[in-house]
Design an enzyme around this catalytic site. Sequence first.
Site, PDB file in Angstrom:
ATOM      1  N   GLY A 168       0.965   2.975   4.785  1.00  0.00           N
ATOM      2  CA  GLY A 168       1.747   3.445   5.920  1.00  0.00           C
ATOM      3  C   GLY A 168       2.381   2.367   6.771  1.00  0.00           C
ATOM      4  O   GLY A 168       2.868   2.646   7.873  1.00  0.00           O
ATOM      5  N   GLY A 186       0.795  -1.214   0.000  1.00  0.00           N
ATOM      6  CA  GLY A 186       0.000   0.000   0.000  1.00  0.00           C
ATOM      7  C   GLY A 186       0.832   1.271   0.000  1.00  0.00           C
ATOM      8  O   GLY A 186       2.027   1.275   0.318  1.00  0.00           O
ATOM      9  N   HIS A 187       0.167   2.369  -0.318  1.00  0.00           N
ATOM     10  CA  HIS A 187       0.821   3.675  -0.445  1.00  0.00           C
ATOM     11  C   HIS A 187       1.489   4.098   0.861  1.00  0.00           C
ATOM     12  O   HIS A 187       0.942   3.919   1.945  1.00  0.00           O
ATOM     13  CB  HIS A 187      -0.193   4.735  -0.879  1.00  0.00           C
ATOM     14  CG  HIS A 187      -1.395   4.814   0.018  1.00  0.00           C
ATOM     15  ND1 HIS A 187      -2.489   3.988  -0.120  1.00  0.00           N
ATOM     16  CD2 HIS A 187      -1.677   5.614   1.064  1.00  0.00           C
ATOM     17  CE1 HIS A 187      -3.380   4.290   0.793  1.00  0.00           C
ATOM     18  NE2 HIS A 187      -2.909   5.267   1.540  1.00  0.00           N
ATOM     19  N   GLY A 188       2.694   4.624   0.727  1.00  0.00           N
ATOM     20  CA  GLY A 188       3.424   5.136   1.878  1.00  0.00           C
ATOM     21  C   GLY A 188       4.071   4.087   2.749  1.00  0.00           C
ATOM     22  O   GLY A 188       4.632   4.408   3.796  1.00  0.00           O
TER      23      GLY A 188
END
Length: 348
Positions: free
Chosen positions: A267, A247-249
């Site tokens: 995250g 996932g993003h980050g």
Amino acid sequence: MKFSEILQRLGDVTTDRSLSVNPNHDPEITGVAAIDEATNGNLSYVEGAKFGSFIAKTNASALILPQDEKLQAIAQERGIVWVSTPEPRLLFAKAIAIFYQPYRPAPEIHPSAVIHPTAKIGSDVYIGPHVVIEQGVEVGNSVIIHPNVVVYPDAKIGDRTILHANCTIHERTHIGADCVIFSGAVIGAEGFGFVPTRTGWLKMEQSGYTVLEDGVVVGCNSAIDRPAVGETRVGRNTVIDNLVQIGHGSQIGAGCAIAGQAGMAGGVKVGNRVILAGQVGIANQVKIGDGAIASAKTGIHSDVPPGEIVSGTPAVSHKIYLKASAIYNRLPDIYQSLKQLQRKLNNS
């Protein structure tokens, strides 16, 4: 190729060998195979004593063995030449490379490739049919880009990296040297960023970067998303299997191994040398410490300390999980015992 020649090419990583006792028994080796499928002329291996029965049945001509005198004696009795090493599987992996090298096309740019004039292309590069390279892209030296790959604007591809057919590299993606991206993988696509409003979901633009450090391997049909701000980063020499979602980050450390169908929300922070087995799921913002291991199908909803082994959903210490699993198998008996106890209490 003689067995002795193979050992020379593998280097001085062995501890003992049958050639020390009988140097004249040096068979011709023509390939490698699993021990239960090996035929005359094949080199194979076993990792430990529990595989000793295979040595008594195999048709292999040569074996890589652990430092186990009993296994060596079985091979000796059957007339199979052998070499011992502390890490048989590692040595076998190196032996495979003697007999097989992946397809590597000669440098050329296919006339059907579409390359923007602002793209910078290094030396000795192969760019296959129907590849699209957008504006501002930087491609390093000795890179291989197989057919139908699309590289979005301003992406960077490091030296000697291989992009297999039909993978997609989105904008704001930086891929280091010696990486391998397999077919169907999507690197740097927009993260799943939506904000709830009274009228529906508001899309949050994903303006961040996706960074793969040197030596990263990404399997087929995996996805590594870019974040709204900041970066998604995968550390050097991390290997990612097929069908993995990052996932993003998220921040993945160095030397990690992530097996198929594992997925992590945005995250997530994963330390160095972490192992995530198949179908592991990690919730948003969770931190996984260095050297931790999650067994297959583990659902991780809270932080995992360094070196911890976790299992189950929700994740618990693997030791506790094994105890709980043993009790689970006994639940029908425990239930019957409970019913009997309740009857006695009611009748008393």
